[in-house]
Design a protein around this motif. Sequence first.
Motif, short mmCIF file in Angstrom:
data_model
loop_
_atom_site.label_atom_id
_atom_site.label_comp_id
_atom_site.label_asym_id
_atom_site.label_seq_id
_atom_site.Cartn_x
_atom_site.Cartn_y
_atom_site.Cartn_z
N PHE A 77 -35.46 -1.77 -36.94
CA PHE A 77 -34.75 -1.64 -35.67
C PHE A 77 -34.72 -0.19 -35.20
CE2 PHE A 77 -32.81 -5.40 -37.65
CZ PHE A 77 -33.00 -6.33 -36.64
N ASN A 78 -34.95 0.00 -33.91
CA ASN A 78 -34.65 1.29 -33.29
C ASN A 78 -33.17 1.30 -32.92
OD1 ASN A 78 -37.29 2.53 -33.25
ND2 ASN A 78 -37.87 1.03 -31.70
N VAL A 79 -32.50 2.35 -33.31
CA VAL A 79 -31.04 2.42 -33.19
C VAL A 79 -30.63 2.88 -31.80
CG1 VAL A 79 -28.93 3.48 -34.07
CG2 VAL A 79 -30.79 2.85 -35.65
N ASP A 80 -29.85 2.06 -31.14
CA ASP A 80 -29.23 2.42 -29.86
C ASP A 80 -27.76 2.70 -30.13
OD1 ASP A 80 -27.99 2.51 -27.36
OD2 ASP A 80 -29.31 0.97 -26.50
N ARG A 81 -27.35 3.93 -29.90
CA ARG A 81 -25.98 4.34 -30.21
C ARG A 81 -24.92 3.51 -29.48
NH1 ARG A 81 -29.26 8.57 -30.94
NH2 ARG A 81 -28.68 10.20 -32.43
N ARG A 82 -25.32 2.85 -28.39
CA ARG A 82 -24.35 2.09 -27.60
C ARG A 82 -24.16 0.67 -28.12
NH1 ARG A 82 -27.79 2.95 -22.27
NH2 ARG A 82 -29.30 2.30 -23.88
N THR A 83 -25.01 0.22 -29.04
CA THR A 83 -24.95 -1.19 -29.48
C THR A 83 -24.97 -1.29 -31.00
OG1 THR A 83 -27.38 -1.38 -29.29
CG2 THR A 83 -26.05 -2.03 -27.36
N LEU A 84 -24.20 -0.46 -31.66
CA LEU A 84 -24.21 -0.45 -33.12
C LEU A 84 -23.60 -1.72 -33.72
CD1 LEU A 84 -23.30 3.28 -33.91
CD2 LEU A 84 -25.55 2.19 -33.73
N GLU A 85 -22.62 -2.30 -33.05
CA GLU A 85 -22.02 -3.55 -33.54
C GLU A 85 -23.05 -4.68 -33.51
OE1 GLU A 85 -20.64 -1.60 -31.29
OE2 GLU A 85 -18.93 -0.79 -32.44
N LEU A 97 -26.29 -4.26 -33.68
CA LEU A 97 -27.24 -3.93 -34.74
C LEU A 97 -26.72 -4.39 -36.09
CD1 LEU A 97 -29.77 -2.39 -35.81
CD2 LEU A 97 -28.31 -0.35 -35.94
N ALA A 98 -25.45 -4.13 -36.37
CA ALA A 98 -24.84 -4.53 -37.64
C ALA A 98 -24.88 -6.04 -37.83
CB ALA A 98 -23.41 -4.01 -37.73
N GLU A 99 -24.66 -6.78 -36.76
CA GLU A 99 -24.72 -8.24 -36.83
C GLU A 99 -26.12 -8.70 -37.22
OE1 GLU A 99 -22.66 -10.73 -36.57
OE2 GLU A 99 -20.82 -9.63 -36.09
N LYS A 100 -27.14 -8.09 -36.63
CA LYS A 100 -28.52 -8.47 -36.94
C LYS A 100 -28.86 -8.16 -38.39
CE LYS A 100 -30.28 -7.76 -32.24
NZ LYS A 100 -31.14 -6.90 -31.36
#
Length: 222
Positions: A171-179, A181-184
């Motif tokens: 995953f490329n990390v988007d600082r605005r959608t970390l929650e 990302l964590a779910e995925k």
Amino acid sequence: NNLTAADRVFVECELFLDGLKPDREYTVLHFARSQQPMPIHAKLDTAAIDLVYLGSINNIIDISLIRKITEAVVKIKPTRFHIIGEGETKDRLISELNATGAEVIDHGILFDPLEKQKVFDQCHYGLNIIKPNVMVGLTMKSLDYMIGGLPMLNSIGGDTEKLVEEYNLGFNVDRRTLEELAEKITHEEPEVAETRRLNMQKVYLEFFSEETFFRTLDEVNA
């Protein structure tokens, strides 16, 4: 200042072209490694998440973002954070990670590929997280993750961002959608995780192997 005198310009990654803007022919010549991909024997804990950071722990890594990623994951599943490496900001990194509630496992410096692979085989993702103001398109730690078949959480733009997206390397990390990302990360299917591990090694062989390096040079000189 001397680029205009060159018959050909080689660039380490495509991102550098944005800064150089050469007005003549150029060739992307990725740095390469002679090491072959390691055998993968993944033993992933389904009840927890294991993350790892490999490499120098210095002033260009984004410790704040690493903490935020870890915090988001810890809220969903118990998290172990492995560290392989040393550096001047290591104490701060450990302190920030401890504050998230994650278990920190410090392996120190590991040079033996087999010992390094033992850590990779128990980890879900390797972190490739650098501050946004640093102009980097590729990192050597990315190649270590590729050789070991360990998917990435990546914040580096340019070449690495494109590879992660195009070849499903993590995953490329988007600082605005970390929650999100964590779910995925915490609800990933085993077959998806296995595919990403294989994809990492395929990309390494295709773009960063010693064979590819010399083939590129041969094509230029043909």
